[in-house]
Design an enzyme around this catalytic site. Structure first.
Site, short mmCIF file in Angstrom:
data_model
loop_
_atom_site.label_atom_id
_atom_site.label_comp_id
_atom_site.label_asym_id
_atom_site.label_seq_id
_atom_site.Cartn_x
_atom_site.Cartn_y
_atom_site.Cartn_z
N GLY A 72 0.64 -0.83 0.26
CA GLY A 72 0.15 -0.06 -0.17
C GLY A 72 0.92 1.46 -0.26
N GLY A 73 0.71 2.37 -1.06
CA GLY A 73 1.39 3.37 -0.17
C GLY A 73 2.48 4.03 -0.86
CG ASP A 74 5.62 5.09 1.21
OD1 ASP A 74 4.61 4.51 1.69
OD2 ASP A 74 6.77 6.50 0.77
CD GLU A 75 3.52 1.15 4.51
OE1 GLU A 75 3.56 1.49 5.67
OE2 GLU A 75 2.56 -0.04 4.77
#
Length: 225
Positions: A118-121
């Protein structure tokens, strides 16, 4: 009468049966391809091409059950990602995420589980023997610190924080426990430009979503900040 006119008359009963049978088979083949594409679309993140969380988790657990101690669980966070979005725009941010996805895939290889959580993970589970961990994690840090060139020619300086955990060090093959330890190690080295490997003590560190920095029990590898 020419040969083209005589051709239909040469089709026997067996040929007709084969031809008729091919129609539903062709229809099923088309349906199967369409179904496969739908499943793949649900399993993979459209921006990076990496596995979504559920698909990644299933594959990661299979790898842990099969290969055990010769694995590493690696967690990755893009550094200063909000700043990239705010200053260069979301298209640039998307390009950075896509580049990270490609780099993680290239680094981990085809047999690994590589997911965007999710996101930048991101998360990776791959075969990685203990005598190669330091070298390979240093390589990953270098790859993730290589600038990204946008379609318009602009260059974006990028960085990422990396934490890792392995079953032989932590004494568990539980994916949740390994990810929590790797995530805690990541936050111990956040913005340092170094990969951090969780040692045995990290398995007992209490955490909320694995995000408790500044704890003892980590080994640090990689480039200087």
């Amino acid at each position: 009468m020419n040969s083209a006119a005589r051709l239909p008359g040469r089709i026997g009963p067996n040929a007709l049966l084969i031809t008729a049978a091919a129609v539903p088979l062709t229809g099923w083949a088309v349906h199967a391809v369409s179904l496969y594409k739908q499943i793949a679309a649900k399993e993979k993140d459209p921006l990076t091409g990496l596995l979504r969380r559920d698909a990644y988790t299933a594959r990661a657990r299979r790898l842990l059950a099969r290969h055990g101690d010769n694995l590493a669980v690696v967690m990755v966070d893009a550094d200063h990602f909000k700043q990239i979005n705010d200053t260069l725009g979301h298209a640039a941010g998307d390009a950075v995420l896509a580049a990270f996805g490609a780099r993680l895939t290239a680094w981990a290889g085809p047999r690994a589980a590589v997911g965007r959580l999710g996101g930048d993970e991101f998360a990776v589970v791959l075969e990685l023997a203990s005598d190669r961990r330091a070298q390979r994690l240093e390589q990953l840090v270098r790859m993730l610190h290589t600038p990204v060139v946008l379609d318009d020619g602009r260059t974006v300086d990028v960085a990422a924080s990396v934490g890792a955990a392995s079953p032989d060090v932590l004494g568990t093959r539980d994916l949740t426990a390994l990810q929590r330890a790797a995530d805690a190690a990541l936050y111990d080295g956040k913005h340092s430009g170094r990969a951090v490997l969780a040692t045995a003590e990290k398995a007992t560190v209490p955490s909320i979503n694995g995000r408790r920095a500044g704890r003892p029990g980590t080994a640090v590898w990689g480039r200087a900040a």
